[in-house]
Write a protein that holds these residues in place. Structure first.
Motif, PDB file in Angstrom:
ATOM      1  N   VAL A  27       0.824  -1.226   0.000  1.00 33.28           N
ATOM      2  CA  VAL A  27       0.000   0.000   0.000  1.00 33.28           C
ATOM      3  C   VAL A  27       0.852   1.268   0.000  1.00 33.28           C
ATOM      4  O   VAL A  27       1.764   1.409   0.816  1.00 33.28           O
ATOM      5  N   ASP A  28       0.516   2.185  -0.900  1.00 31.71           N
ATOM      6  CA  ASP A  28       1.058   3.553  -0.855  1.00 31.71           C
ATOM      7  C   ASP A  28      -0.083   4.491  -0.463  1.00 31.71           C
ATOM      8  O   ASP A  28      -1.220   4.281  -0.883  1.00 31.71           O
ATOM      9  N   ILE A  29       0.246   5.539   0.308  1.00 32.23           N
ATOM     10  CA  ILE A  29      -0.754   6.592   0.592  1.00 32.23           C
ATOM     11  C   ILE A  29      -0.164   7.929   0.186  1.00 32.23           C
ATOM     12  O   ILE A  29       0.998   8.210   0.520  1.00 32.23           O
ATOM     13  N   VAL A  30      -0.976   8.734  -0.502  1.00 27.64           N
ATOM     14  CA  VAL A  30      -0.563  10.132  -0.696  1.00 27.64           C
ATOM     15  C   VAL A  30      -1.554  11.039   0.021  1.00 27.64           C
ATOM     16  O   VAL A  30      -2.760  10.797   0.011  1.00 27.64           O
ATOM     17  N   GLU A  31      -1.023  12.059   0.645  1.00 32.39           N
ATOM     18  CA  GLU A  31      -1.832  13.001   1.436  1.00 32.39           C
ATOM     19  C   GLU A  31      -1.428  14.413   1.031  1.00 32.39           C
ATOM     20  O   GLU A  31      -0.259  14.775   1.099  1.00 32.39           O
ATOM     21  N   ILE A  32      -2.416  15.186   0.639  1.00 34.49           N
ATOM     22  CA  ILE A  32      -2.121  16.511   0.074  1.00 34.49           C
ATOM     23  C   ILE A  32      -1.542  17.487   1.109  1.00 34.49           C
ATOM     24  O   ILE A  32      -0.745  18.371   0.763  1.00 34.49           O
ATOM     25  N   SER A  33      -1.920  17.336   2.383  1.00 36.33           N
ATOM     26  CA  SER A  33      -1.394  18.257   3.404  1.00 36.33           C
ATOM     27  C   SER A  33       0.093  17.984   3.619  1.00 36.33           C
ATOM     28  O   SER A  33       0.532  16.848   3.489  1.00 36.33           O
ATOM     29  N   PRO A  34       0.818  19.033   4.018  1.00 34.28           N
ATOM     30  CA  PRO A  34       2.255  18.829   4.219  1.00 34.28           C
ATOM     31  C   PRO A  34       2.599  18.022   5.468  1.00 34.28           C
ATOM     32  O   PRO A  34       3.721  17.582   5.636  1.00 34.28           O
ATOM     33  N   GLY A  35       1.641  17.819   6.359  1.00 37.44           N
ATOM     34  CA  GLY A  35       1.900  17.054   7.590  1.00 37.44           C
ATOM     35  C   GLY A  35       0.581  16.849   8.298  1.00 37.44           C
ATOM     36  O   GLY A  35      -0.483  17.024   7.684  1.00 37.44           O
TER      37      GLY A  35
END
Ligand SMILES: Cc1cc2nc3c(=O)[nH]c(=O)nc-3n(C[C@H](O)[C@H](O)[C@H](O)COP(=O)(O)OP(=O)(O)OC[C@H]3O[C@@H](n4cnc5c(N)ncnc54)[C@H](O)[C@@H]3O)c2cc1C
Length: 373
Positions: A27-35
């Motif tokens: 699984v990969d996750i991308v999250e738009i917020s910087p943290g």
């Protein structure tokens, strides 16, 4: 083992990542917020949330960081008890029927759950392009990288870009007519469960214990026209809106010196996507598919239930199309009923409908969420 991309590392996305890892996938996750960017205020959850978290192996950690309690009170606007709605025990022995906890605490529990499975979100990154073929989704990311995935989960919340990529402009969140005000305060020892004060035209007020030391005040009130409110005016406007309430709500109103920086004011918007919530190899979960209002305290629970259900199905090595079809069969009616019930309570509040039976509807919702996942 499939390779899966989760877009959006919030409550649903982090939970889905845990469920998919438990099922043996990469699984990969991308999250738009910087943290980590979560409001400091709280979240109210019930036993179906804990049952789903338990399936993901992190319920004990959430309970340890929150305030476990049993059921909630429906009170009149002066604080008199109208009804006590007992919680329903659904999770394992020793788990409470209800829990209050801060959003940062929940976020930490889910992040640690991901980390224990070797998954860490890529912060500050999202997708630029999603291209599907018969056997994969090719994703171009905003950091210039490209990846191939067997399937993709869109858990990017109410204003989902994945939803737009799949369905164009068909679904846009709409303002429901109310806004929520939230503020953390110290918890008096006698506050041991959530209480909602009803009977004021336009909405309700309440409080929920979050930890041994803290609880949070919430106000759900009609805000015609979805006004923008200046930060410095928030304390005064909150007190004005709390004016019709008595009992403990009045005590809070009259004694707390509200700090404008700590008031979280948010107009309520909702969206519901007709089934199916997928196109090809890309599936929406959580608020991206069924973002509702907080009237039943079920939004996060439904996101985590989506994730747990996905985890169960993903362990069965089904073709993606079968897995997604089974997901819809398990999730659609339940989420639709909860979504509609939550919106209904808001409408009753705005219409000041004296015939409205919130207690009866709350019982029906509890029956619905008691059914196994
Ligand atoms: C005022 C209010 C009070 C609430 N109170 C409760 C409650 O007491 N109990 C309860 O159960 N529920 C409550 N809810 C609902 C609950 O917060 C949501 O249902 C829940 O957060 C949904 O989880 P999610 O993962 O789908 O979305 P989110 O938690 O919103 O997560 C979405 C994530 O995706 C990220 N993201 C957004 N766009 C992109 C993009 N393009 N690419 C990558 N990442 C992206 C966001 O930064 C975010 O981290 C409340 C909601 C509101 C508005």
């Amino acid at each position: 083992m499939s390779k899966v991309l989760v877009i959006g590392g919030g409550i649903g996305g982090l939970s889905a990542a845990i469920g998919l890892r438990q099922a043996g996938h990469d699984v990969d996750i991308v999250e738009i917020s910087p943290g980590r960017e979560v409001y400091h205020v709280g979240i109210i959850v019930q036993a179906n949330f804990l049952r789903a978290l338990d399936q993901l192996g992190v319920a004990d950690q959430a309970i340890a960081r929150g305030f476990p309690y049993a059921g909630f009170d429906l009170r009149n606007k002066n604080g008199g008890l109208d009804a006590y709605i007992p919680g329903v025990a659904l999770s394992r022995e020793g788990h409470p029927t209800d829990l209050g906890l801060t959003r940062p605490a929940l976020y930490d529990v889910l992040s640690e759950g991901c980390a224990s499975h070797g998954v860490k979100p890529r912060f500050g990154v999202t997708f630029e392009k999603l291209e599907q073929s018969d056997d994969k989704v090719t994703v171009t990311f905003t950091d210039g990288t490209i990846g191939d995935y067997d399937f993709v989960i869109g858990s990017d919340g109410l204003f989902s870009k994945v939803r737009t990529a799949l369905f164009g402009d068909t679904y846009t969140p709409t303002f429901t007519g109310q806004a929520v005000w939230r503020y953390n305060i110290p918890r008096p020892a006698e506050v041991i469960r959530t209480a909602m004060y009803q009977g004021v035209p336009g909405g309700k007020a309440g409080y929920c214990p979050l930890t041994d030391e803290t609880m949070y005040l919430l106000l759900v009130m009609a805000e015609p026209g979805k006004p923008w409110l200046a930060k410095e005016d928030l304390p005064r406007l909150l007190k004005e809106r709390l004016a019709p309430f008595g009992g403990r709500i009045a005590e809070i109103r009259d004694t707390v010196d509200f700090d404008p920086d700590q008031i979280v004011y948010r107009p309520l918007e909702a969206v519901f996507v007709a089934e199916p919530w997928y196109r090809g190899r890309i599936l929406l979960i959580g608020d991206a598919a069924h973002g509702t209002t907080p009237h039943l305290g079920q939004g996060a629970a439904q996101a985590v239930e989506d994730a747990a259900t996905l985890g169960t199905l993903a362990a069965q090595n089904l073709p993606v199309s079968d897995m997604f079809a089974r997901f819809m069969a398990k999730r659609y009616d339940r989420c639709k009923f909860i979504w509609e019930s939550s919106i209904q309570i808001g409408k009753w509040e705005m219409a000041n409908d004296l015939e409205a039976d919130v207690a009866a509807l709350s019982h029906k919702v509890l029956d619905t969420v008691s059914a196994p996942l």
